[in-house]
Design an enzyme around this catalytic site. Structure first.
Site, PDB file in Angstrom:
ATOM      1  N   TYR A 176      51.793  51.687  71.234  1.00 50.53           N
ATOM      2  CA  TYR A 176      53.149  52.237  71.079  1.00 50.53           C
ATOM      3  C   TYR A 176      54.051  51.610  72.132  1.00 50.53           C
ATOM      4  O   TYR A 176      53.644  51.443  73.289  1.00 50.53           O
ATOM      5  CB  TYR A 176      53.149  53.755  71.253  1.00 50.53           C
ATOM      6  N   GLU A 184      62.122  51.170  69.034  1.00 44.91           N
ATOM      7  CA  GLU A 184      60.802  51.803  69.027  1.00 44.91           C
ATOM      8  C   GLU A 184      59.908  51.053  68.042  1.00 44.91           C
ATOM      9  O   GLU A 184      60.287  50.847  66.889  1.00 44.91           O
ATOM     10  CB  GLU A 184      60.901  53.268  68.625  1.00 44.91           C
TER      11      GLU A 184
END
Length: 395
Positions: free
Chosen positions: A118, A206
């Site tokens: 992530y 993101e």
């Protein structure tokens, strides 16, 4: 401004960030053609078929499928196109899927294991620095990782005067457990992500997951980019990425009238001037037993036109049982706002829900007299406590 995944990847590619080869399609037949082009360009024999909506959790909702043949590409495209995709971010009403991204499969066998990470870049408002938030636990909800394994969430703050320094990029790669070729690829990836973030005036980038392939390449397997609305005048091409079909109609109407409006799911509409006062007003509604139906900031120049448009937008929400107007007269005089409210009330006509009005600041006494003498079904209050009590009575 939110943009689609495929648009975000177009931006990333311009700044050297590796993304899977992909094309957008709007019909199953077009999806097959796109898949064939990708196969010819990359020699892949698998494809990702991904719904393009402004929401996360698409995979869990059935909006992302892996096809292992052109027949499956067409089958999955037929299933996803035209569906109403419901995820934890869309709400129960879901979002209609009108386009899909056909993408090169990057989960293939090789000498090492595939790994998912992530990574996001955003502004840390507390420190005033851009910050990488990253984790070796990618491919899942980062909120769940933060709750259950907070030790697996890392942060790297960047001094905007220098950008990402080499030792910082290396530290990120180390914390992700990489070495060799993958280590070098990740340091380049980090630097390029930051360059993209700065260049397009993003509020957030993101990527979940960042994928290390079985042959140690690093890809942005997904991409969520939020652009700063206030900087779009510098990026006219990116301004065209806006997809109004993905936005709430009330928010679109509000933006056209220069109102700051965000729709919520409550039963008490609120109209204020100033973001801080808006937050306090929503707290008052909540503490009074209600739920805020919206955030609406009419700004410092509230007048008949802005007030009327605000009322009209709020009252389009059938869940609204009352409206709380909470205006501080600093830049604008309270009596002018009061006149604007009464004129807007008469202009709209047939208002059946209670309207609670609190006007404090310059000429607040005159404003209260105007409201009281208007003969309209408006409830004037002076303090926040009185506003709270009034909310309790009408919901």
């Amino acid at each position: 401004m939110n943009i689609h995944e495929f648009q975000g990847k177009e931006i990333l590619q311009k700044y050297g960030v590796a993304t899977p080869k992909g094309y957008v399609a709007t019909t199953p037949e077009e999806a097959v053609k796109r898949a064939q082009i990708i196969a010819n360009e990359t020699q892949t024999n698998t494809w990702a078929v991904k719904a393009q909506i402004h929401a996360g959790g698409r995979g869990k909702g059935g909006g992302v499928k892996i096809a292992k043949s052109l027949t499956e590409v067409k089958e999955y495209a037929s299933q996803i196109l035209g569906m109403t995709l419901v995820t934890h971010q869309t709400g129960p009403e879901g979002k209609y899927v009108s386009q899909i991204l056909i993408e090169q499969g990057i989960y293939y066998p090789g000498p090492s294991e595939v790994e998912e990470f992530y990574m996001s870049v955003l502004l840390n408002r507390k420190s005033g620095r851009f910050t990488f938030v990253y984790s070796p636990e990618g491919g899942m909800d980062i909120e769940e990782v933060a709750e259950k394994s907070p030790d697996k969430i890392f942060k790297e703050e960047i001094d905007s005067a220098f950008g990402v320094l080499p030792f910082q990029a290396r530290r990120i790669a180390i914390n992700l457990g990489l070495k060799g070729k993958a280590f070098k690829e990740m340091t380049k990836f980090v630097a390029n992500i930051y360059n993209a973030y700065i260049a397009v005036d993003a509020s957030m980038i993101e990527i979940n997951p960042v994928l290390k392939t079985s042959d140690d390449q690093v890809f942005a397997a997904d991409a969520k980019i939020i652009l700063d609305d206030n900087a779009l005048f510098r990026h006219p091409v990116l301004a065209n990425y806006r997809d109004e079909s993905e936005e709430d109609p009330s928010e679109i109407e509000a933006s056209k009238n220069n109102l700051n409006f965000i729709k919520l799911n409550g039963n008490v509409g609120c109209m204020v001037n100033g973001a801080g006062l808006a937050m306090a007003t929503m707290d008052i509604i909540k503490l009074s037993g209600g739920e805020p139906a919206n955030f609406l900031d009419v700004g410092g120049g509230a007048n008949k036109e802005t007030v009327e448009q605000g009322f009209r937008i709020i009252m389009k929400d059938k869940n609204v049982k009352a409206i709380l107007v909470n205006i501080f007269g600093g830049i604008v005089r309270c009596d002018r706002v009061a006149n604007g409210i009464t004129e807007a009330y008469k202009s709209i006509g047939n208002i059946t829900i209670p309207i609670i009005v609190r006007l404090e600041g310059t000429n607040s006494k005159e404003a209260k007299e105007i409201i009281e003498k208007s003969g309209l079904k408006v409830i004037p209050v002076t303090t926040l406590q009185e506003a709270a009590n009034a909310v309790k009575k009408v919901i």
